[in-house]
Enzyme design. Sequence first.
Site, PDB file in Angstrom:
ATOM      1  N   GLU A  66       0.839  -1.277  -0.042  1.00 29.82           N
ATOM      2  CA  GLU A  66       0.093  -0.165   0.025  1.00 29.82           C
ATOM      3  C   GLU A  66       0.904   1.384  -0.308  1.00 29.82           C
ATOM      4  OE1 GLU A  66      -3.954   0.160   1.877  1.00 29.82           O
ATOM      5  OE2 GLU A  66      -3.012   1.647   3.310  1.00 29.82           O
TER       6      GLU A  66
ATOM      7  N   HIS B 193       2.857  -6.060   2.967  1.00 27.04           N
ATOM      8  CA  HIS B 193       2.194  -7.167   4.154  1.00 27.04           C
ATOM      9  C   HIS B 193       2.417  -8.417   3.347  1.00 27.04           C
ATOM     10  CE1 HIS B 193      -1.624  -9.075   6.396  1.00 27.04           C
ATOM     11  NE2 HIS B 193      -0.318  -9.537   6.815  1.00 27.04           N
TER      12      HIS B 193
ATOM     13  N   SER C 231      -7.736  -1.631   6.704  1.00 28.06           N
ATOM     14  CA  SER C 231      -8.326  -2.215   5.547  1.00 28.06           C
ATOM     15  C   SER C 231      -8.302  -1.222   4.422  1.00 28.06           C
ATOM     16  CB  SER C 231      -9.721  -2.956   5.941  1.00 28.06           C
ATOM     17  OG  SER C 231     -10.713  -1.853   6.129  1.00 28.06           O
ATOM     18  N   MET C 232      -8.455  -1.822   3.054  1.00 30.97           N
ATOM     19  CA  MET C 232      -8.446  -0.939   1.870  1.00 30.97           C
ATOM     20  C   MET C 232      -9.552   0.322   2.447  1.00 30.97           C
ATOM     21  SD  MET C 232      -8.377  -3.417  -1.230  1.00 30.97           S
ATOM     22  CE  MET C 232      -9.836  -4.297  -0.685  1.00 30.97           C
TER      23      MET C 232
ATOM     24  N   SER D  36      -4.162   3.243   8.447  1.00 29.56           N
ATOM     25  CA  SER D  36      -3.200   2.455   9.263  1.00 29.56           C
ATOM     26  C   SER D  36      -2.680   3.163  10.125  1.00 29.56           C
ATOM     27  CB  SER D  36      -2.285   1.770   8.350  1.00 29.56           C
ATOM     28  OG  SER D  36      -2.934   0.899   7.431  1.00 29.56           O
TER      29      SER D  36
ATOM     30  N   HIS E 275      -2.108  -6.885  15.839  1.00 21.76           N
ATOM     31  CA  HIS E 275      -1.499  -6.788  14.270  1.00 21.76           C
ATOM     32  C   HIS E 275      -2.430  -6.046  13.206  1.00 21.76           C
ATOM     33  CE1 HIS E 275      -4.093  -9.865  12.799  1.00 21.76           C
ATOM     34  NE2 HIS E 275      -3.284 -10.119  11.881  1.00 21.76           N
TER      35      HIS E 275
ATOM     36  N   LYS F 126      -2.785  -5.657  -4.525  1.00 27.53           N
ATOM     37  CA  LYS F 126      -3.312  -6.845  -3.933  1.00 27.53           C
ATOM     38  C   LYS F 126      -3.368  -8.095  -4.774  1.00 27.53           C
ATOM     39  CE  LYS F 126      -6.556  -6.977  -0.952  1.00 27.53           C
ATOM     40  NZ  LYS F 126      -5.790  -7.302   0.119  1.00 27.53           N
TER      41      LYS F 126
END
Length: 483
Positions: A214, A242, A382-383, A387, A406, A482
Amino acid sequence: MSERGPSVHGFQRVDEVVWELPADARPDMRVPARVFADQRLIEQIAADRSLEQLQNVATLPGISGAALAMPDIHQGYGFPVGGVAATEPPDGVVSPGGVGYDINCGVRLLALPLTVAELGSRAEALVHEISRLVPVGAGHGGSLKLARGALDRVLTQGPRVLLAEHGIGTDEDIGHTESEGCLPGADPAAVSERARARGADQLGTLGSGNHFLELQRVARILDPESARAFGLRDGQVTVLIHSGSRGLGHQVCTDYVRLMDAVQSRYGITLPDRQLACAPLSSEEGRRYLAAMACAANFAWGNRAVLAHRVRESIARILGPRVAQGTRQVYDVAHNVAKLEHHHGRGVCVHRKGATRAFPPGSTEIPSRYGNVGQPVFVPGSMGTSSFVLTGRQGAMERSFGTTCHGAGRRMSRTGARREITGAELRRRLEAQGIVVRCPSNRGLAEEAPFAYKDVERVVAVVERAGLAGRVAQLAPLGVVKG
């Protein structure tokens, strides 16, 4: 003062953000089961089998303190995702289900030497270039294919051998990686031929599911001192990676779940769930699993090192070599590992499944640059959502074996998410928010819809109120790649 409230599935609120089921709630529980959550989160958690799974974890031989769960807990294999358990040698056990199939799934944060204003209109081109250089999806191989001897060196040494032999990464990257990217005791002889075959061409691949790359911006600085130590500033461009150990780690888990299920009766172990298959840490099976798990963890750190290398190559092509050379690694943390550590005056094996190490200021286990502020922790949302960058706090050592959450944690199954939205519609919504999306699978995209996850801000607030970690910076998405 303790604040008590109503119970949820037998769990009583014993603190503002702590819920507990006592050890005497079931005759087979050896320790209490404890969850860090607020009222809304515990109600969401109770919607699946994760609380029952946590109680099952509390039955493991040699478990110490309590079976713990972070606020992002959800149902997993054997252990709930977001579960933490420390077991004490020699009779305490190690359980592959307490680490998970994606051994050392983790996150790495890169910080670019420019702001979002300086990035300007080049965000889409950068996301596209990253998607071009990074293979995504289940089973896809990368361009770095290793012969047996070279693979064994990665399994044993992690990203350091990639730097020495391929010029991938930097010494600073390695220094800014949990355990410097190498768990001790790794033995390639403990890794099956099938696992080796699955991993031979997967370094530098993203995978599928909830794995992502991301492009982000620092939307808010919440702890200026820690942000300065981490090299983060308002408006800065970052990249969060990730991914994990791919097929190699999955096969290691598969192999040792089968082995331990076959031999645990030999050690007099009876469990309420076969998915908790385990063996004593002092046993041959336990030692071999730890050796194989360390190999998979080192491979995962190598994987993220290659992914970071591809990101820097993309940056060089779109933004120029100077920007690529100035792109620093803030830190890399593991989510799914079992580590031998010292807590409360004794040695224990800490299983962290979907949970992040969060050591406080002064710890000798973190880079000296961060010694005064604590270990960096990254909590992806999440999208389409934020974060967070956090830092470890002393409360984690006192209450959770040096551990925090996490991520946001699922609240809806992948099937449920697909019933609610199509991948095409989700893509349109994200792009309407100005978020560039690169994902070859509309099905996979729909499964990771933001509403399928808990509220990451609420999750982070819980661990902060519990004293496990403190917020440093909020990151907002600009684009996502993704599988």
